[in-house]
Design a protein around this motif. Structure first.
Motif, PDB file in Angstrom:
ATOM      1  N   LEU A 186       0.835  -1.198   0.000  1.00 49.08           N
ATOM      2  CA  LEU A 186       0.000   0.000   0.000  1.00 49.08           C
ATOM      3  C   LEU A 186       0.876   1.257   0.000  1.00 49.08           C
ATOM      4  CD1 LEU A 186      -3.092   0.599   2.278  1.00 49.08           C
ATOM      5  CD2 LEU A 186      -1.409   2.402   1.927  1.00 49.08           C
ATOM      6  N   TYR A 187       1.875   1.289   0.863  1.00 45.20           N
ATOM      7  CA  TYR A 187       2.745   2.451   0.955  1.00 45.20           C
ATOM      8  C   TYR A 187       3.610   2.593  -0.295  1.00 45.20           C
ATOM      9  CZ  TYR A 187       1.486   3.473   5.784  1.00 45.20           C
ATOM     10  OH  TYR A 187       0.794   3.834   6.914  1.00 45.20           O
ATOM     11  N   ALA A 188       3.989   1.466  -0.888  1.00 44.80           N
ATOM     12  CA  ALA A 188       4.785   1.514  -2.113  1.00 44.80           C
ATOM     13  C   ALA A 188       3.990   2.157  -3.251  1.00 44.80           C
ATOM     14  CB  ALA A 188       5.225   0.106  -2.507  1.00 44.80           C
ATOM     15  N   GLN A 189       2.718   1.775  -3.375  1.00 44.28           N
ATOM     16  CA  GLN A 189       1.850   2.372  -4.392  1.00 44.28           C
ATOM     17  C   GLN A 189       1.699   3.875  -4.158  1.00 44.28           C
ATOM     18  OE1 GLN A 189       0.274   1.070  -7.071  1.00 44.28           O
ATOM     19  NE2 GLN A 189       0.848  -1.062  -6.802  1.00 44.28           N
ATOM     20  N   ALA A 190       1.520   4.264  -2.878  1.00 38.52           N
ATOM     21  CA  ALA A 190       1.332   5.677  -2.549  1.00 38.52           C
ATOM     22  C   ALA A 190       2.576   6.494  -2.876  1.00 38.52           C
ATOM     23  CB  ALA A 190       0.975   5.820  -1.069  1.00 38.52           C
ATOM     24  N   LEU A 191       3.745   5.976  -2.517  1.00 36.33           N
ATOM     25  CA  LEU A 191       4.991   6.705  -2.753  1.00 36.33           C
ATOM     26  C   LEU A 191       5.292   6.838  -4.243  1.00 36.33           C
ATOM     27  CD1 LEU A 191       7.286   5.265   0.058  1.00 36.33           C
ATOM     28  CD2 LEU A 191       6.548   7.638  -0.181  1.00 36.33           C
ATOM     29  N   VAL A 192       5.188   5.724  -4.958  1.00 37.34           N
ATOM     30  CA  VAL A 192       5.496   5.749  -6.393  1.00 37.34           C
ATOM     31  C   VAL A 192       4.479   6.596  -7.141  1.00 37.34           C
ATOM     32  CG1 VAL A 192       5.701   4.339  -8.473  1.00 37.34           C
ATOM     33  CG2 VAL A 192       6.696   3.547  -6.333  1.00 37.34           C
ATOM     34  N   GLY A 193       3.221   6.488  -6.739  1.00 35.44           N
ATOM     35  CA  GLY A 193       2.178   7.304  -7.368  1.00 35.44           C
ATOM     36  C   GLY A 193       2.439   8.787  -7.182  1.00 35.44           C
ATOM     37  N   MET A 194       2.881   9.164  -5.999  1.00 28.77           N
ATOM     38  CA  MET A 194       3.194  10.567  -5.722  1.00 28.77           C
ATOM     39  C   MET A 194       4.312  11.065  -6.642  1.00 28.77           C
ATOM     40  SD  MET A 194       4.589  12.238  -2.160  1.00 28.77           S
ATOM     41  CE  MET A 194       6.184  11.403  -2.283  1.00 28.77           C
ATOM     42  N   ALA A 196       5.336   9.700  -9.502  1.00 32.04           N
ATOM     43  CA  ALA A 196       4.955   9.601 -10.914  1.00 32.04           C
ATOM     44  C   ALA A 196       4.037  10.747 -11.334  1.00 32.04           C
ATOM     45  CB  ALA A 196       4.277   8.265 -11.175  1.00 32.04           C
ATOM     46  N   LEU A 197       3.057  11.076 -10.509  1.00 29.04           N
ATOM     47  CA  LEU A 197       2.139  12.154 -10.860  1.00 29.04           C
ATOM     48  C   LEU A 197       2.841  13.511 -10.813  1.00 29.04           C
ATOM     49  CD1 LEU A 197      -1.128  10.958  -9.101  1.00 29.04           C
ATOM     50  CD2 LEU A 197      -0.684  11.096 -11.553  1.00 29.04           C
ATOM     51  N   THR A 198       3.753  13.672  -9.872  1.00 29.00           N
ATOM     52  CA  THR A 198       4.546  14.904  -9.839  1.00 29.00           C
ATOM     53  C   THR A 198       5.405  15.007 -11.099  1.00 29.00           C
ATOM     54  OG1 THR A 198       4.637  14.837  -7.425  1.00 29.00           O
ATOM     55  CG2 THR A 198       6.242  16.247  -8.539  1.00 29.00           C
ATOM     56  N   GLY A 199       5.967  13.877 -11.510  1.00 34.84           N
ATOM     57  CA  GLY A 199       6.758  13.846 -12.736  1.00 34.84           C
ATOM     58  C   GLY A 199       5.927  14.206 -13.957  1.00 34.84           C
ATOM     59  N   GLN A 200       4.674  13.751 -13.970  1.00 37.43           N
ATOM     60  CA  GLN A 200       3.781  14.064 -15.083  1.00 37.43           C
ATOM     61  C   GLN A 200       3.523  15.572 -15.149  1.00 37.43           C
ATOM     62  OE1 GLN A 200       0.206  11.765 -14.988  1.00 37.43           O
ATOM     63  NE2 GLN A 200      -0.589  12.598 -16.893  1.00 37.43           N
ATOM     64  N   TRP A 201       3.374  16.190 -13.999  1.00 36.76           N
ATOM     65  CA  TRP A 201       3.190  17.642 -13.947  1.00 36.76           C
ATOM     66  C   TRP A 201       4.471  18.356 -14.389  1.00 36.76           C
ATOM     67  CZ3 TRP A 201       6.108  20.526 -10.316  1.00 36.76           C
ATOM     68  CH2 TRP A 201       5.817  21.897 -10.288  1.00 36.76           C
ATOM     69  N   TRP A 202       5.631  17.873 -13.922  1.00 38.56           N
ATOM     70  CA  TRP A 202       6.913  18.500 -14.236  1.00 38.56           C
ATOM     71  C   TRP A 202       7.268  18.356 -15.707  1.00 38.56           C
ATOM     72  CZ3 TRP A 202      12.040  16.551 -15.278  1.00 38.56           C
ATOM     73  CH2 TRP A 202      13.053  17.507 -15.123  1.00 38.56           C
ATOM     74  N   LEU A 203       6.702  17.358 -16.361  1.00 37.62           N
ATOM     75  CA  LEU A 203       6.960  17.114 -17.782  1.00 37.62           C
ATOM     76  C   LEU A 203       6.717  18.361 -18.613  1.00 37.62           C
ATOM     77  CD1 LEU A 203       7.365  15.093 -20.202  1.00 37.62           C
ATOM     78  CD2 LEU A 203       4.912  14.696 -20.097  1.00 37.62           C
ATOM     79  N   ASP A 204       5.702  19.130 -18.268  1.00 41.53           N
ATOM     80  CA  ASP A 204       5.346  20.312 -19.050  1.00 41.53           C
ATOM     81  C   ASP A 204       5.933  21.606 -18.488  1.00 41.53           C
ATOM     82  OD1 ASP A 204       3.745  18.932 -20.966  1.00 41.53           O
ATOM     83  OD2 ASP A 204       2.176  18.753 -19.453  1.00 41.53           O
ATOM     84  N   GLU A 212      15.872  20.004  -7.430  1.00 37.53           N
ATOM     85  CA  GLU A 212      14.997  20.627  -6.429  1.00 37.53           C
ATOM     86  C   GLU A 212      13.682  19.875  -6.314  1.00 37.53           C
ATOM     87  OE1 GLU A 212      13.321  25.109  -5.317  1.00 37.53           O
ATOM     88  OE2 GLU A 212      14.630  24.810  -7.074  1.00 37.53           O
ATOM     89  N   VAL A 213      13.156  19.436  -7.443  1.00 35.47           N
ATOM     90  CA  VAL A 213      11.920  18.635  -7.421  1.00 35.47           C
ATOM     91  C   VAL A 213      12.148  17.347  -6.630  1.00 35.47           C
ATOM     92  CG1 VAL A 213      10.277  17.333  -8.836  1.00 35.47           C
ATOM     93  CG2 VAL A 213      11.082  19.571  -9.602  1.00 35.47           C
ATOM     94  N   ALA A 214      13.273  16.681  -6.909  1.00 39.69           N
ATOM     95  CA  ALA A 214      13.588  15.441  -6.196  1.00 39.69           C
ATOM     96  C   ALA A 214      13.714  15.702  -4.698  1.00 39.69           C
ATOM     97  CB  ALA A 214      14.890  14.845  -6.739  1.00 39.69           C
ATOM     98  N   ALA A 215      14.352  16.799  -4.324  1.00 38.32           N
ATOM     99  CA  ALA A 215      14.534  17.118  -2.908  1.00 38.32           C
ATOM    100  C   ALA A 215      13.196  17.325  -2.198  1.00 38.32           C
ATOM    101  CB  ALA A 215      15.407  18.364  -2.770  1.00 38.32           C
ATOM    102  N   HIS A 216      12.273  17.999  -2.853  1.00 34.84           N
ATOM    103  CA  HIS A 216      10.966  18.252  -2.242  1.00 34.84           C
ATOM    104  C   HIS A 216      10.133  16.976  -2.146  1.00 34.84           C
ATOM    105  CE1 HIS A 216      10.998  22.580  -1.584  1.00 34.84           C
ATOM    106  NE2 HIS A 216      11.610  22.730  -2.758  1.00 34.84           N
ATOM    107  N   LEU A 217      10.230  16.145  -3.172  1.00 38.61           N
ATOM    108  CA  LEU A 217       9.512  14.866  -3.123  1.00 38.61           C
ATOM    109  C   LEU A 217      10.009  14.012  -1.953  1.00 38.61           C
ATOM    110  CD1 LEU A 217       9.391  13.923  -6.922  1.00 38.61           C
ATOM    111  CD2 LEU A 217       7.409  14.219  -5.422  1.00 38.61           C
ATOM    112  N   VAL A 218      11.314  13.924  -1.819  1.00 40.21           N
ATOM    113  CA  VAL A 218      11.891  13.122  -0.732  1.00 40.21           C
ATOM    114  C   VAL A 218      11.584  13.757   0.617  1.00 40.21           C
ATOM    115  CG1 VAL A 218      14.051  12.271   0.258  1.00 40.21           C
ATOM    116  CG2 VAL A 218      13.690  12.167  -2.218  1.00 40.21           C
TER     117      VAL A 218
END
Length: 240
Positions: A186-194, A196-204, A212-218
């Motif tokens: 459950l936690y693995a899905q939540a972490l990876v989903g977070m 992945a969706l942030t990455g989708q936003w950052w794509l554009d 900096e994005v990686a630092a904030h995610l972590v």
């Protein structure tokens, strides 16, 4: 003696004229344009060409917006050639998606080398952001809705596959802390989903910078895990 000289002079003029004619002939033949012979692609080369073209078009227009006619035209071949190699647009799309899935999974799996859990989170976040930055077309394809069978190519299945890689790491961390290791998926899905969706936003937007994005995610993930309650409870009125 005079006749001999005349003869020699005549012979010289004849030879000179003949040589000039040959030179002119040679020059004329050299000026003729040479025909360039087209090199035919092997079957493997043609397949790779069609995959590259399909990948670009699917990223730009999506599956529905791309036609076999357009793929064939850009490759300089007829439609039957596309069908011969992939059986149609669906088959070509499935191969493109499968390659992208394997590339991303390999990048994430290969990045998880550290021993400390927080650094593992950083490596996972960087792996996804690296993929987005390097293989932008591939990620655009992966985050689109897939018309192909559900076992391949959906964004949800991509997240699930990556989460499986993270699940074992979280399971060990949960055991060390005395938490229920069965909740690791459950936690693995939540972490990876977070991520992945942030990455989708950052794509554009591509802001802030990748590190900096990686630092904030972590930051969010780690401090959330650091203060994790063994048995979380709801504080609102709703209980089910």
């Amino acid at each position: 003696m005079m006749d001999d000289v005349a003869t020699d002079s005549s012979t010289t003029r004849t030879t000179s004229t003949s040589g000039s004619s040959r030179s002119a002939g040679a020059a004329g033949s050299a000026e003729k344009p040479r025909r360039t012979r087209r090199t035919r692609m092997t079957g493997a080369e043609r397949r790779e060409q069609l995959l590259d073209i399909g990948r670009t078009l699917f990223a730009e227009k999506g599956f529905e917006g791309t036609s076999v006619e357009e793929i064939a035209a850009k490759a300089g071949v007829s439609k039957p050639v596309v069908y011969e190699h992939f059986g149609g647009k669906e088959g070509l799309y499935a191969v493109v998606v499968d390659r992208e899935m394997r590339s991303l999974l390999d990048m994430v799996t290969g990045a998880l080398t550290a021993g400390h859990p927080r650094e593992l989170l950083e490596q996972a976040a960087f792996a996804l952001l690296d993929y987005i930055e390097t293989y932008t077309d591939g990620f655009r394809i992966l985050v689109r809705d897939s018309p192909v069978a559900q076992s391949t190519g959906t964004f949800a299945s991509l997240i699930s596959d990556i989460a499986t890689q993270v699940e074992d790491i979280l399971g060990l961390e949960f055991k060390a802390r005395g938490f229920d290791a069965k909740l690791a998926p459950l936690y693995a899905q939540a972490l990876v989903g977070m991520v992945a969706l942030t990455g989708q936003w950052w794509l554009d937007v591509r802001k802030p910078k990748k590190a900096e994005v990686a630092a904030h995610l972590v930051n969010l993930a780690w401090h959330g895990l650091d203060g994790l309650e063994p048995k979380p409870r709801l504080i609102g009125h709703r209980k089910n």
